[in-house]
Structures are given as structure tokens and as C-alpha cells.
Motif scaffolding. Structure first.
Motif, PDB file in Angstrom:
ATOM      1  N   PHE A 111     -35.691 -53.201 -34.422  1.00 15.10           N
ATOM      2  CA  PHE A 111     -35.621 -52.004 -35.271  1.00 15.10           C
ATOM      3  C   PHE A 111     -34.791 -52.331 -36.496  1.00 15.10           C
ATOM      4  CE2 PHE A 111     -33.857 -47.828 -36.373  1.00 15.10           C
ATOM      5  CZ  PHE A 111     -34.936 -46.966 -36.184  1.00 15.10           C
ATOM      6  N   LEU A 112     -35.388 -52.242 -37.683  1.00 15.53           N
ATOM      7  CA  LEU A 112     -34.688 -52.566 -38.921  1.00 15.53           C
ATOM      8  C   LEU A 112     -34.306 -51.298 -39.675  1.00 15.53           C
ATOM      9  CD1 LEU A 112     -36.859 -55.540 -40.295  1.00 15.53           C
ATOM     10  CD2 LEU A 112     -34.758 -55.661 -38.939  1.00 15.53           C
ATOM     11  N   ALA A 113     -33.036 -51.194 -40.055  1.00 18.59           N
ATOM     12  CA  ALA A 113     -32.541 -50.039 -40.811  1.00 18.59           C
ATOM     13  C   ALA A 113     -31.819 -50.543 -42.052  1.00 18.59           C
ATOM     14  CB  ALA A 113     -31.594 -49.201 -39.951  1.00 18.59           C
ATOM     15  N   GLY A 114     -31.595 -49.635 -43.006  1.00 22.58           N
ATOM     16  CA  GLY A 114     -30.872 -50.013 -44.215  1.00 22.58           C
ATOM     17  C   GLY A 114     -31.160 -49.047 -45.342  1.00 22.58           C
ATOM     18  N   VAL A 115     -30.394 -49.178 -46.417  1.00 21.43           N
ATOM     19  CA  VAL A 115     -30.584 -48.280 -47.562  1.00 21.43           C
ATOM     20  C   VAL A 115     -31.790 -48.734 -48.384  1.00 21.43           C
ATOM     21  CG1 VAL A 115     -28.103 -47.783 -47.685  1.00 21.43           C
ATOM     22  CG2 VAL A 115     -29.069 -49.572 -49.137  1.00 21.43           C
ATOM     23  N   ASN A 116     -32.201 -47.871 -49.320  1.00 23.46           N
ATOM     24  CA  ASN A 116     -33.298 -48.222 -50.224  1.00 23.46           C
ATOM     25  C   ASN A 116     -32.999 -49.523 -50.960  1.00 23.46           C
ATOM     26  OD1 ASN A 116     -35.268 -46.131 -50.022  1.00 23.46           O
ATOM     27  ND2 ASN A 116     -33.798 -44.741 -50.962  1.00 23.46           N
ATOM     28  N   GLY A 117     -33.992 -50.405 -51.020  1.00 20.14           N
ATOM     29  CA  GLY A 117     -33.850 -51.614 -51.823  1.00 20.14           C
ATOM     30  C   GLY A 117     -33.099 -52.747 -51.172  1.00 20.14           C
ATOM     31  N   SER A 118     -32.758 -52.602 -49.890  1.00 22.56           N
ATOM     32  CA  SER A 118     -31.986 -53.670 -49.229  1.00 22.56           C
ATOM     33  C   SER A 118     -32.867 -54.860 -48.840  1.00 22.56           C
ATOM     34  CB  SER A 118     -31.267 -53.133 -47.989  1.00 22.56           C
ATOM     35  OG  SER A 118     -32.202 -52.651 -47.044  1.00 22.56           O
ATOM     36  N   THR A 236     -25.823 -58.215 -52.800  1.00 26.01           N
ATOM     37  CA  THR A 236     -25.288 -58.013 -54.151  1.00 26.01           C
ATOM     38  C   THR A 236     -24.390 -56.779 -54.247  1.00 26.01           C
ATOM     39  OG1 THR A 236     -27.159 -56.657 -54.912  1.00 26.01           O
ATOM     40  CG2 THR A 236     -27.369 -59.038 -55.158  1.00 26.01           C
ATOM     41  N   VAL A 237     -24.318 -55.956 -53.189  1.00 25.52           N
ATOM     42  CA  VAL A 237     -23.532 -54.712 -53.285  1.00 25.52           C
ATOM     43  C   VAL A 237     -22.062 -54.921 -52.944  1.00 25.52           C
ATOM     44  CG1 VAL A 237     -25.564 -53.318 -52.751  1.00 25.52           C
ATOM     45  CG2 VAL A 237     -23.963 -53.889 -50.902  1.00 25.52           C
ATOM     46  N   GLY A 238     -21.700 -56.112 -52.490  1.00 26.46           N
ATOM     47  CA  GLY A 238     -20.286 -56.399 -52.223  1.00 26.46           C
ATOM     48  C   GLY A 238     -19.688 -55.487 -51.172  1.00 26.46           C
ATOM     49  N   GLN A 239     -18.511 -54.958 -51.469  1.00 24.48           N
ATOM     50  CA  GLN A 239     -17.766 -54.171 -50.477  1.00 24.48           C
ATOM     51  C   GLN A 239     -18.451 -52.857 -50.095  1.00 24.48           C
ATOM     52  OE1 GLN A 239     -14.920 -55.393 -48.812  1.00 24.48           O
ATOM     53  NE2 GLN A 239     -15.733 -57.210 -49.831  1.00 24.48           N
ATOM     54  N   ASN A 240     -19.430 -52.396 -50.878  1.00 24.17           N
ATOM     55  CA  ASN A 240     -20.191 -51.203 -50.492  1.00 24.17           C
ATOM     56  C   ASN A 240     -20.940 -51.422 -49.182  1.00 24.17           C
ATOM     57  OD1 ASN A 240     -19.430 -49.630 -52.663  1.00 24.17           O
ATOM     58  ND2 ASN A 240     -21.133 -50.289 -53.946  1.00 24.17           N
ATOM     59  N   ALA A 241     -21.157 -52.682 -48.834  1.00 20.19           N
ATOM     60  CA  ALA A 241     -21.837 -52.996 -47.577  1.00 20.19           C
ATOM     61  C   ALA A 241     -21.038 -52.479 -46.378  1.00 20.19           C
ATOM     62  CB  ALA A 241     -22.051 -54.509 -47.449  1.00 20.19           C
ATOM     63  N   HIS A 242     -19.720 -52.366 -46.526  1.00 15.63           N
ATOM     64  CA  HIS A 242     -18.882 -51.896 -45.419  1.00 15.63           C
ATOM     65  C   HIS A 242     -19.228 -50.466 -45.026  1.00 15.63           C
ATOM     66  CE1 HIS A 242     -15.646 -55.039 -44.891  1.00 15.63           C
ATOM     67  NE2 HIS A 242     -16.338 -55.499 -45.902  1.00 15.63           N
ATOM     68  N   GLN A 244     -21.962 -48.844 -45.685  1.00 20.21           N
ATOM     69  CA  GLN A 244     -23.331 -48.814 -45.162  1.00 20.21           C
ATOM     70  C   GLN A 244     -23.346 -49.199 -43.687  1.00 20.21           C
ATOM     71  OE1 GLN A 244     -26.080 -51.114 -47.549  1.00 20.21           O
ATOM     72  NE2 GLN A 244     -25.297 -50.268 -49.458  1.00 20.21           N
ATOM     73  N   LEU A 245     -22.685 -50.304 -43.372  1.00 21.03           N
ATOM     74  CA  LEU A 245     -22.667 -50.767 -41.985  1.00 21.03           C
ATOM     75  C   LEU A 245     -22.006 -49.733 -41.068  1.00 21.03           C
ATOM     76  CD1 LEU A 245     -21.957 -54.372 -40.824  1.00 21.03           C
ATOM     77  CD2 LEU A 245     -21.047 -52.455 -39.557  1.00 21.03           C
ATOM     78  N   GLU A 246     -20.899 -49.174 -41.514  1.00 17.92           N
ATOM     79  CA  GLU A 246     -20.184 -48.182 -40.693  1.00 17.92           C
ATOM     80  C   GLU A 246     -21.076 -46.990 -40.355  1.00 17.92           C
ATOM     81  OE1 GLU A 246     -16.773 -47.384 -43.105  1.00 17.92           O
ATOM     82  OE2 GLU A 246     -15.467 -48.721 -41.954  1.00 17.92           O
ATOM     83  N   ASN A 247     -21.786 -46.474 -41.359  1.00 20.38           N
ATOM     84  CA  ASN A 247     -22.611 -45.289 -41.151  1.00 20.38           C
ATOM     85  C   ASN A 247     -23.824 -45.563 -40.278  1.00 20.38           C
ATOM     86  OD1 ASN A 247     -21.675 -42.794 -42.858  1.00 20.38           O
ATOM     87  ND2 ASN A 247     -21.240 -44.580 -44.102  1.00 20.38           N
TER      88      ASN A 247
END
Length: 312
Positions: A111-118, A236-242, A244-247
Motif C-alpha cells: 500500500f503506497l501513500a504520500g502527498v501530491n507529487g511525491s 526535495t522537501v527536506g525537513q517537511n518530510a518529517h 508528512q511521515l508523522e501524519n
């Protein structure tokens, strides 16, 4: 293949490596490392996206290390960089886990999840190809029913890698598509089902709820499904990945991470900070659009590439 991949990885991480190298430049030519220099290194490593925890750990390693000096009794760039690469590898090693080492069910649902454009849809296609090379049959579930382009893109990947694609109507129930794909896989004795979900902002509760619903629906066919729940993160999103992963982890309970688009980014250090903070397995990293530009994560290769060193 391994050497070719390392070269791709090193080239892809060259901007990140230059940031790490810049952080260590102040040590070169010194006889000892004083506190002011250590503070500067730590600050520069944080700016290189390695995160506060990992940067502090690496800096402590430098502080505690007894360096071999050259003929001039000075610390050389190679010695300090090897120390940093070694400590980065220590951080990454517990998270090194291939996506393909834990296939226990048949059909096995990924199952693959993620934000738009990942890069989820492209990642789904590349993983399908890697399973095909292992003689595994694959069904791709086009559960991104909100974006017709995503369905068409997945169908193109299906044709390219010889995988069946199950899709529904535009704007339809994405959980139903995943359910149908899983049912079809059970009936036809297919090895792998890869579910490509709709991209979403991690802070939209109704969209995140749809992910949990899809997981619940799949569990009706197999209580252990989805067997792997992986978030695809754009490097390319750097620390914003944190965040995303948490949520996503809070919503569905992640079993792993894939990081894409590391080529050309100066933010590759985020992989180190994610490993240090979350301890969730990192399955693969991607450095390009080609079929073979997503490969299983290797802690030693990654740590040496991001330090700008050659492979051992």
C-alpha cells in the motif's frame, strides 16, 4: 549493476555531499578540533538537512574521535570525512530493509501513500518491474480515482512492465478499487498487489480517513492486509518530510519509507534525520526517472555517497 547504481547515487547526492563537505571544511588543516569548530560543524550539518539529533550525534563522534594526523600533524579531509560517513552509516543501518525481504503472504498487498507529487505512481511502476524481474506476478490498483491522469499513468506503467491494472470510475470509491484488485489477485493466484492511492495533504483529515478506510476494507479479505504500508516521500522537501511521515504514520501505521527525487537535490540529508528520529525501515531511494533509478536502500552506499566518498 551495483557499481553503476553507486555512481548514480553519488551523482544524485552530489549537492548534498557538497553541503556536508562544506560543514567539515573548517577542520581540515587543524591539529585538534576545538569547541568553536565543533559548534560550527553542528550548525552546518543541520543546515545540510541532517536534523538536530543526527547532527549532534555526528559532532559528538568527531569530538570523541582520536584522529590520525598527516606528516604535518594536521587532520586531513579524508580522515574527518571517513569518520562522518561511518557515523552516518551507524544511524542508517538499523533502518536498512529491502522491500522484497518480507513477502510472506500470497497475494501480498503493498500500500503506497504520500502527498501530491511525491512520485507514488512512478514508484508503483518501478516496484512492479522489480517484482517482475523476480518472476512475481503483479496487479496494480489505481486507487487514485480523483486524478484521471494518475490512472492513465498507471495503465501506461502496467503495459510497460507487464502488470494488470484494476481501475474504477473517475471520482469513484478508491477503497472499492483496492478491494476489487485484491479479490482478483486471490482468484487468479497473483503474487503481489500494489495499491496506488490518491495524493493528499497530510493535514486534511477527511482525505487521511479515506486511507484508513481502504486499509480496513482490504483487511476484510485478509486480516493482515495491507501487509506493507509505505509512505513515498519527495526528497526535495527536506525537513517537511518529517511532518508528512508523522501524519501518515498516525493515520495508517507505516511499515516503511521510500524516498524519491534525490537526484539534484541538496536536501538528501533528510534521509539521515528521518532514520535518526523515526527508526522506520527505509526500503528504497530514487535518483531519477529511469526504470532502474529506484533501488533498495543500502546504508553503507548512502552514507559514503552523501559524504562524497567512493564506495568501499
Amino acid at each position: 549493476m551495483a557499481l553503476n547504481w553507486f555512481n548514480k547515487l553519488k551523482n544524485g547526492l552530489s549537492k548534498s555531499a557538497s553541503k556536508v563537505g562544506g560543514a567539515l571544511a573548517s577542520v581540515t588543516g587543524k591539529k585538534t578540533v576545538d569547541q568553536l569548530t565543533l559548534d560550527d560543524i553542528e550548525d552546518q550539518l543541520i543546515l545540510a538537512d541532517l536534523g538536530i539529533e543526527a547532527s549532534a550525534r555526528i559532532t559528538k563522534k568527531i569530538k570523541d574521535q582520536k584522529f590520525e594526523l598527516n606528516d604535518k600533524k594536521e587532520i586531513t579531509p579524508q580522515v574527518i570525512t571517513e569518520t562522518v560517513a561511518s557515523e552516518i552509516e551507524e544511524i542508517l543501518l538499523p533502518c536498512e530493509l529491502s522491500l522484497f525481504d518480507n513477502i510472506t503472504a500470497k497475494p501480498h498487498v503493498l500500500f503506497l501513500a504520500g502527498v501530491n507529487g511525491s512520485g507514488k505512481t512512478t514508484t508503483a511502476g518501478k516496484i512492479a518491474e522489480q517484482f517482475r524481474l523476480q518472476n512475481k506476478s503483479v496487479i496494480l490498483a489505481a486507487s487514485d480515482t480523483f486524478r484521471a491522469a494518475a490512472v492513465e499513468q498507471l495503465k501506461t506503467w502496467g503495459q510497460r512492465v507487464g502488470a494488470q491494472v484494476v481501475s474504477g470510475v473517475d471520482g469513484g470509491d478508491s477503497a472499492a478499487v483496492a478491494f476489487q484488485a485484491f479479490q482478483k489477485a486471490q482468484k487468479e493466484n497473483v503474487d503481489i498487489v500494489i495499491v496506488d492511492t490518491a495524493g493528499r495533504l497530510q493535514n486534511k483529515k477527511d482525505l487521511m480517513e479515506e486511507l484508513t478506510k481502504t486499509c480496513r476494507v482490504l483487511a476484510k479479505l485478509d486480516e493482515n492486509a495491507p501487509h506493507q504500508k509505505v509512505v513515498v516521500l519527495d526528497g526535495t522537501v527536506g525537513q517537511n518530510a518529517h511532518s508528512q511521515l508523522e501524519n501518515f504514520n498516525e493515520a495508517i501505521g507505516l511499515t516503511g519509507i521510500i524516498v524519491t527525487k534525490l537526484d539534484g537535490s541538496a536536501k538528501g540529508g533528510v534521509v539521515v534525520s528521518l532514520a535518526e528520529k523515526f527508526k522506520i525501515p527505509i526500503h528504497s531511494v530514487g535518483v531519477g526517472e529511469g526504470l532502474d533509478d529506484l533501488q533498495s536502500f543500502n546504508a553503507s552506499s548512502f552514507s559514503r555517497a552523501i559524504a562524497g566518498l567512493d564506495e568501499l
